[in-house]
Scaffold this motif. Sequence first.
Motif, PDB file in Angstrom:
ATOM      1  N   TRP A  87      62.089  67.209 -19.519  1.00 39.36           N
ATOM      2  CA  TRP A  87      63.297  67.068 -20.021  1.00 39.36           C
ATOM      3  C   TRP A  87      64.105  66.225 -18.807  1.00 39.36           C
ATOM      4  O   TRP A  87      65.050  65.473 -19.185  1.00 39.36           O
ATOM      5  CB  TRP A  87      64.060  68.230 -20.447  1.00 39.36           C
ATOM      6  N   ARG A  88      63.951  66.630 -17.784  1.00 31.92           N
ATOM      7  CA  ARG A  88      64.795  66.141 -16.492  1.00 31.92           C
ATOM      8  C   ARG A  88      64.454  64.591 -16.357  1.00 31.92           C
ATOM      9  O   ARG A  88      65.513  63.805 -16.134  1.00 31.92           O
ATOM     10  CB  ARG A  88      64.534  66.861 -15.237  1.00 31.92           C
ATOM     11  N   ILE A  89      63.485  64.258 -16.598  1.00 24.54           N
ATOM     12  CA  ILE A  89      63.044  62.832 -16.682  1.00 24.54           C
ATOM     13  C   ILE A  89      63.756  61.923 -17.820  1.00 24.54           C
ATOM     14  O   ILE A  89      64.326  60.814 -17.720  1.00 24.54           O
ATOM     15  CB  ILE A  89      61.759  62.437 -16.372  1.00 24.54           C
ATOM     16  N   TRP A  90      63.795  62.650 -18.796  1.00 28.15           N
ATOM     17  CA  TRP A  90      64.270  61.998 -20.166  1.00 28.15           C
ATOM     18  C   TRP A  90      65.927  62.025 -19.972  1.00 28.15           C
ATOM     19  O   TRP A  90      66.607  61.207 -20.284  1.00 28.15           O
ATOM     20  CB  TRP A  90      63.987  63.001 -21.331  1.00 28.15           C
ATOM     21  N   VAL A  91      66.463  63.233 -19.377  1.00 29.63           N
ATOM     22  CA  VAL A  91      67.699  63.153 -19.138  1.00 29.63           C
ATOM     23  C   VAL A  91      68.367  61.948 -18.402  1.00 29.63           C
ATOM     24  O   VAL A  91      69.265  61.106 -18.605  1.00 29.63           O
ATOM     25  CB  VAL A  91      68.534  64.383 -18.604  1.00 29.63           C
ATOM     26  N   GLY A  92      67.579  61.719 -17.212  1.00 26.53           N
ATOM     27  CA  GLY A  92      67.929  60.633 -16.507  1.00 26.53           C
ATOM     28  C   GLY A  92      67.629  59.208 -17.221  1.00 26.53           C
ATOM     29  O   GLY A  92      68.523  58.216 -16.811  1.00 26.53           O
ATOM     30  N   LEU A  93      66.768  59.313 -17.926  1.00 27.21           N
ATOM     31  CA  LEU A  93      66.443  57.933 -18.587  1.00 27.21           C
ATOM     32  C   LEU A  93      67.549  57.555 -19.558  1.00 27.21           C
ATOM     33  O   LEU A  93      67.905  56.570 -19.714  1.00 27.21           O
ATOM     34  CB  LEU A  93      65.197  57.914 -19.219  1.00 27.21           C
ATOM     35  N   LEU A  94      67.978  58.782 -20.212  1.00 27.68           N
ATOM     36  CA  LEU A  94      69.002  58.472 -21.365  1.00 27.68           C
ATOM     37  C   LEU A  94      70.223  58.082 -20.799  1.00 27.68           C
ATOM     38  O   LEU A  94      70.842  57.253 -21.398  1.00 27.68           O
ATOM     39  CB  LEU A  94      69.196  59.955 -22.132  1.00 27.68           C
ATOM     40  N   THR A  95      70.570  58.871 -19.605  1.00 30.20           N
ATOM     41  CA  THR A  95      71.757  58.472 -18.705  1.00 30.20           C
ATOM     42  C   THR A  95      71.809  56.958 -18.244  1.00 30.20           C
ATOM     43  O   THR A  95      72.997  56.258 -18.411  1.00 30.20           O
ATOM     44  CB  THR A  95      71.935  59.295 -17.587  1.00 30.20           C
ATOM     45  N   PHE A  96      70.571  56.528 -17.972  1.00 31.49           N
ATOM     46  CA  PHE A  96      70.639  55.138 -17.549  1.00 31.49           C
ATOM     47  C   PHE A  96      70.586  54.340 -18.810  1.00 31.49           C
ATOM     48  O   PHE A  96      71.319  53.141 -18.745  1.00 31.49           O
ATOM     49  CB  PHE A  96      69.110  54.960 -16.883  1.00 31.49           C
ATOM     50  N   ALA A  97      70.120  54.761 -20.045  1.00 35.18           N
ATOM     51  CA  ALA A  97      70.133  53.858 -21.125  1.00 35.18           C
ATOM     52  C   ALA A  97      71.581  53.722 -21.466  1.00 35.18           C
ATOM     53  O   ALA A  97      72.266  52.582 -21.981  1.00 35.18           O
ATOM     54  CB  ALA A  97      69.372  54.442 -22.415  1.00 35.18           C
ATOM     55  N   LEU A  98      72.654  54.955 -21.420  1.00 35.50           N
ATOM     56  CA  LEU A  98      74.050  54.919 -21.814  1.00 35.50           C
ATOM     57  C   LEU A  98      74.576  54.008 -20.812  1.00 35.50           C
ATOM     58  O   LEU A  98      75.510  53.257 -21.270  1.00 35.50           O
ATOM     59  CB  LEU A  98      74.452  56.221 -21.478  1.00 35.50           C
ATOM     60  N   LEU A  99      74.361  53.877 -19.595  1.00 34.74           N
ATOM     61  CA  LEU A  99      74.976  53.285 -18.620  1.00 34.74           C
ATOM     62  C   LEU A  99      74.872  51.576 -18.966  1.00 34.74           C
ATOM     63  O   LEU A  99      75.598  50.879 -18.686  1.00 34.74           O
ATOM     64  CB  LEU A  99      74.818  53.701 -17.309  1.00 34.74           C
ATOM     65  N   LEU A 100      73.480  51.399 -19.213  1.00 37.56           N
ATOM     66  CA  LEU A 100      73.117  50.003 -19.321  1.00 37.56           C
ATOM     67  C   LEU A 100      73.812  49.432 -20.614  1.00 37.56           C
ATOM     68  O   LEU A 100      74.460  48.326 -20.604  1.00 37.56           O
ATOM     69  CB  LEU A 100      71.599  49.915 -19.380  1.00 37.56           C
ATOM     70  N   GLY A 101      73.836  50.368 -21.707  1.00 39.53           N
ATOM     71  CA  GLY A 101      74.735  50.114 -22.894  1.00 39.53           C
ATOM     72  C   GLY A 101      76.117  49.881 -22.663  1.00 39.53           C
ATOM     73  O   GLY A 101      76.831  48.762 -23.118  1.00 39.53           O
ATOM     74  N   ALA A 102      76.816  50.539 -21.910  1.00 40.96           N
ATOM     75  CA  ALA A 102      78.227  50.627 -21.686  1.00 40.96           C
ATOM     76  C   ALA A 102      78.212  49.178 -20.683  1.00 40.96           C
ATOM     77  O   ALA A 102      79.413  48.517 -20.819  1.00 40.96           O
ATOM     78  CB  ALA A 102      78.660  51.523 -20.788  1.00 40.96           C
ATOM     79  N   SER A 103      77.365  49.002 -19.614  1.00 38.14           N
ATOM     80  CA  SER A 103      77.834  47.742 -18.693  1.00 38.14           C
ATOM     81  C   SER A 103      77.561  46.517 -19.690  1.00 38.14           C
ATOM     82  O   SER A 103      77.994  45.493 -19.313  1.00 38.14           O
ATOM     83  CB  SER A 103      76.462  47.781 -17.675  1.00 38.14           C
ATOM     84  N   ILE A 111      73.362  41.514 -18.707  1.00 41.68           N
ATOM     85  CA  ILE A 111      73.256  43.058 -18.833  1.00 41.68           C
ATOM     86  C   ILE A 111      72.847  43.370 -20.455  1.00 41.68           C
ATOM     87  O   ILE A 111      72.173  44.056 -20.805  1.00 41.68           O
ATOM     88  CB  ILE A 111      74.491  43.692 -18.324  1.00 41.68           C
ATOM     89  N   THR A 112      73.589  42.360 -20.982  1.00 41.61           N
ATOM     90  CA  THR A 112      73.148  42.606 -22.546  1.00 41.61           C
ATOM     91  C   THR A 112      71.750  42.461 -22.843  1.00 41.61           C
ATOM     92  O   THR A 112      71.215  43.114 -23.800  1.00 41.61           O
ATOM     93  CB  THR A 112      74.122  41.509 -23.472  1.00 41.61           C
ATOM     94  N   HIS A 113      71.213  41.409 -22.355  1.00 42.12           N
ATOM     95  CA  HIS A 113      69.723  41.105 -22.561  1.00 42.12           C
ATOM     96  C   HIS A 113      68.897  42.147 -22.110  1.00 42.12           C
ATOM     97  O   HIS A 113      67.943  42.396 -22.739  1.00 42.12           O
ATOM     98  CB  HIS A 113      69.408  39.838 -21.831  1.00 42.12           C
ATOM     99  N   LEU A 114      69.111  42.728 -20.622  1.00 38.31           N
ATOM    100  CA  LEU A 114      68.420  43.795 -20.362  1.00 38.31           C
ATOM    101  C   LEU A 114      68.452  45.065 -21.130  1.00 38.31           C
ATOM    102  O   LEU A 114      67.471  45.759 -21.433  1.00 38.31           O
ATOM    103  CB  LEU A 114      68.983  44.434 -18.963  1.00 38.31           C
ATOM    104  N   ALA A 115      69.721  45.371 -21.746  1.00 37.98           N
ATOM    105  CA  ALA A 115      69.882  46.554 -22.934  1.00 37.98           C
ATOM    106  C   ALA A 115      69.084  46.241 -23.873  1.00 37.98           C
ATOM    107  O   ALA A 115      68.439  47.423 -24.374  1.00 37.98           O
ATOM    108  CB  ALA A 115      71.146  46.560 -23.158  1.00 37.98           C
ATOM    109  N   LEU A 116      69.017  44.987 -24.259  1.00 41.94           N
ATOM    110  CA  LEU A 116      68.112  44.866 -25.510  1.00 41.94           C
ATOM    111  C   LEU A 116      66.664  44.773 -25.173  1.00 41.94           C
ATOM    112  O   LEU A 116      65.967  45.470 -26.051  1.00 41.94           O
ATOM    113  CB  LEU A 116      68.472  43.303 -26.108  1.00 41.94           C
ATOM    114  N   PHE A 117      66.273  44.435 -23.794  1.00 45.84           N
ATOM    115  CA  PHE A 117      64.824  44.750 -23.493  1.00 45.84           C
ATOM    116  C   PHE A 117      64.387  46.163 -23.554  1.00 45.84           C
ATOM    117  O   PHE A 117      63.480  46.631 -24.241  1.00 45.84           O
ATOM    118  CB  PHE A 117      64.802  43.996 -22.220  1.00 45.84           C
ATOM    119  N   LEU A 118      65.437  47.014 -23.412  1.00 44.83           N
ATOM    120  CA  LEU A 118      65.025  48.642 -22.856  1.00 44.83           C
ATOM    121  C   LEU A 118      65.230  49.011 -24.225  1.00 44.83           C
ATOM    122  O   LEU A 118      64.055  49.969 -24.420  1.00 44.83           O
ATOM    123  CB  LEU A 118      66.327  49.205 -22.078  1.00 44.83           C
ATOM    124  N   ALA A 119      66.028  48.533 -25.273  1.00 41.66           N
ATOM    125  CA  ALA A 119      65.904  49.456 -26.603  1.00 41.66           C
ATOM    126  C   ALA A 119      64.593  48.661 -27.316  1.00 41.66           C
ATOM    127  O   ALA A 119      64.060  49.679 -27.961  1.00 41.66           O
ATOM    128  CB  ALA A 119      67.093  48.507 -27.382  1.00 41.66           C
TER     129      ALA A 119
END
Length: 400
Positions: A87-103, A111-119
């Motif tokens: 769960w610790r890895i997942w929390v870190g990954l979800l935090t990264f996803a939130l920051l990438l989306g906000a960025s 940054i928008t293209h990177l967010a779409l890649f991750l999604a």
Amino acid sequence: MSQIEPQTGNAGSSLPPPSQRKSVPTWLKDNLFTNCRQSLFTVVLVILVGLLVYNVLHWVFVTADWSVIPPNFKLLLSGQYPVAELWRIWVGLLTFALLLGASSGTWKGVITHLALFLAGLFLVCLVLPFVALETRIWLGSGIALIGVGHLLGRLKPAKKTMAVAWLVFIPFAAFLLDGFGVLNSVGTNLWGGFLLTLLLASVAIVCSFPLGLLLALGRRSKLPAVKYTCITYIELIRGVPLITILFVAQIMLPLLLGGQTTIDHIARAMIGLTLFNAAYLAENIRGGLQAIPRGQFEASHALGMSTALTTVFVILPQALRAVIPTMVGQFIAIFKDTSLVAIVGLVDLLGIARNIAANPEFIGRQMELFIFVALVFFIFCSILSYTSRRVERSLGVGDR
């Protein structure tokens, strides 16, 4: 002498320029079937490529036994990291996803293209048939957080806040992975798989860039002590294979620091990769510095700017912009070179695949394992390459 009037249509307006677009049959005739020899070569090449594609697809979808991947999927991605602590890895990954989306909502562009890649990557993993329900929930949450972050970034864009959030994320992610006594401690000997590969590459890329920048500036310094120290370091590192640097970092570094000082094995590998990558980045950046005309220095000095201000605000932006392709190429190279740590006892993604291939239960399925590893590397290297092209296009590299 009378001037030639442009041809006009019925309404008196100038005719449009002739169209350069060609129909498909015309393009094929002009480029692939110009004469008999070229037509024969085209037909033979199409047949060979068709046979190759057919055999590859037949092996991938019919002959290959991909049953080796599902039971080892977790092992390939996170090594022996405890299941109860995933769960610790997942929390870190979800935090990264939130920051990438906000960025992506704040800065837009690349940054928008990177967010779409991750999604998209989350979505592909989510639909895999062998993924557990709990993992599907985490992946779905990641996709949702990217969307939520994007909306928040568009509603309240705050670039300084986002920059601070990314800086805070680095120690937060390290805290989640290790625990540091607050959470259950997870030793680095349990870190492995793609998690270890990503950590090694990220630290090497982030830490080697400022070091390489200082080395490039030091090599051009007028102070002999600084200049020749940087030259010696750069030429020494560039003249030694990476595997030698890794062996030195694993064996010699603890001896140089004394027997009472201990450094973690993964930290040693990070130091070796960082020092190696910095030397190559220094030469890339130095090439960009040499491409700047002398007039840029003289003009800034004429405006009363000091050498330091000239370097930071005039020279470096232009030099770094000119060497974006070579720097990203070096980042991709060091990302792939992290697989060499398997030789010094660390089990990264390639090391895990080799261990699985040696298991008697999965003998004969090495090709499937290594193709999976190659696919993972290809995806992430392609993301880096695509990001580089987008940044170059936005900065007009090669256009002006």
